[in-house]
Design an enzyme around this catalytic site. Sequence first.
Site, PDB file in Angstrom:
ATOM      1  N   ASP A  44      32.799  66.725  31.571  1.00 21.60           N
ATOM      2  CA  ASP A  44      32.579  68.131  30.794  1.00 21.60           C
ATOM      3  C   ASP A  44      31.801  68.520  30.857  1.00 21.60           C
ATOM      4  O   ASP A  44      31.115  70.024  30.985  1.00 21.60           O
ATOM      5  CB  ASP A  44      32.154  66.954  29.529  1.00 21.60           C
ATOM      6  N   SER A  45      30.808  69.267  32.531  1.00 22.91           N
ATOM      7  CA  SER A  45      30.350  70.256  32.838  1.00 22.91           C
ATOM      8  C   SER A  45      31.858  71.386  33.153  1.00 22.91           C
ATOM      9  O   SER A  45      31.385  72.161  33.585  1.00 22.91           O
ATOM     10  CB  SER A  45      30.607  69.813  34.996  1.00 22.91           C
ATOM     11  N   ASP A  83      37.040  63.806  30.974  1.00 21.19           N
ATOM     12  CA  ASP A  83      35.088  62.719  30.627  1.00 21.19           C
ATOM     13  C   ASP A  83      35.503  63.047  29.075  1.00 21.19           C
ATOM     14  O   ASP A  83      35.894  64.105  28.342  1.00 21.19           O
ATOM     15  CB  ASP A  83      34.232  63.844  31.554  1.00 21.19           C
ATOM     16  N   LYS A 113      35.847  58.365  31.201  1.00 18.22           N
ATOM     17  CA  LYS A 113      35.086  57.981  31.352  1.00 18.22           C
ATOM     18  C   LYS A 113      34.225  58.400  30.372  1.00 18.22           C
ATOM     19  O   LYS A 113      34.615  59.491  29.469  1.00 18.22           O
ATOM     20  CB  LYS A 113      33.782  58.847  32.122  1.00 18.22           C
ATOM     21  N   GLU A 115      29.345  58.475  28.748  1.00 17.65           N
ATOM     22  CA  GLU A 115      28.520  57.918  29.085  1.00 17.65           C
ATOM     23  C   GLU A 115      27.714  56.634  28.246  1.00 17.65           C
ATOM     24  O   GLU A 115      27.701  56.950  26.649  1.00 17.65           O
ATOM     25  CB  GLU A 115      27.700  59.695  28.656  1.00 17.65           C
ATOM     26  N   GLU A 181      23.674  59.083  37.953  1.00 14.14           N
ATOM     27  CA  GLU A 181      23.514  60.416  37.552  1.00 14.14           C
ATOM     28  C   GLU A 181      21.892  60.691  37.736  1.00 14.14           C
ATOM     29  O   GLU A 181      21.279  59.671  36.806  1.00 14.14           O
ATOM     30  CB  GLU A 181      24.172  61.084  36.240  1.00 14.14           C
TER      31      GLU A 181
HETATM   32  O1  KIV Z   1      30.947  66.255  33.893  1.00 12.54           O
HETATM   33  C1  KIV Z   1      31.221  65.713  35.314  1.00 12.54           C
HETATM   34  O2  KIV Z   1      30.951  66.875  35.949  1.00 12.54           O
HETATM   35  C2  KIV Z   1      30.183  64.877  35.451  1.00 12.54           C
HETATM   36  C3  KIV Z   1      29.485  64.173  36.951  1.00 12.54           C
HETATM   37  C4  KIV Z   1      28.767  65.158  37.196  1.00 12.54           C
HETATM   38  C5  KIV Z   1      29.449  63.039  37.254  1.00 12.54           C
HETATM   39  O3  KIV Z   1      30.349  64.078  34.725  1.00 12.54           O
END
Ligand code: KIV
Length: 264
Positions: A44-45, A83, A113, A115, A181
């Site tokens: 989600d980056s 994510d 993924k 959190e 992280e």
């Molecule tokens: O969103 C993302 O890119 C991440 C990574 C930094 C692990 O969660």
Amino acid sequence: MGIWTPKKIKALKGKGKFATITAYDSITAGIADSAGVPLILVGDSLGPTTLGFETTVSVTMEMMIHHTKAVRNGCKNAVVVADMPFLSYQINEEEAIRNAGRFIQEAGADAVKLEGGVCRASLISKLVENGIPVMAHIGMLPQNVKQSGYAYKGKTSDEMAMIMADAKAVAEAGAFCVVIECATTELAAMVTEALDIPVIGIGAGAATDGQILVISDMLGLNDGKLPKFVKQYADLRSEAISAIKQYISDVETENFPTSEHIYE
Ligand code: KIV
């Protein structure tokens, strides 16, 4: 290794170090896949790196589905992990399972993924029971930025104990690997030692089984300062700017197009 699967990623524990990366579109996913990374995360980056958002909390399910499909289309061998964005899994488990299922069914992801540690263990085991492989994410949690900021984790013994409990909970719940992280090297080393699944670090030192970097950071596509934990392997932004300047100049001076670019 041929086609990677979450099961093969899990089996990398104890077999040496490995590198993973993020990607957000078909072209960069294809490049990363051709280079041989075993796992590509559609993080989600996406928001801050690609869509110009300030944080990840503005990223929605629809944006993530769209970009995960693109990454899937560009990727032949790597495991594609989607994510789960802010509020796509926090409201209740039923909604979380439905949203995770969309990544697998509609977008072609191999895994999701999410959190959180102890507080997400029950959800992780439900997803796994329902056939959805999960990469967990502990340590600094960017989706909690409004509550906790971007502070490093593991500076006190209480914090270390909490994150160790998170790590054990997600591993016991059935995650096939876990990202840690922005944690101290000591904490990341303890977590790596304690778990029987691969621990993938970002800003967490050298002791973890794997590393993950954001593709635009490591390729030097950004205009701005990078965090200390990033190693920049290329300067594609400068190269792209000079290429485009050369193109502008060639058009203005009539050096492009020439006979070799023209259909007779
Ligand atoms: O969103 C993302 O890119 C991440 C990574 C930094 C692990 O969660």
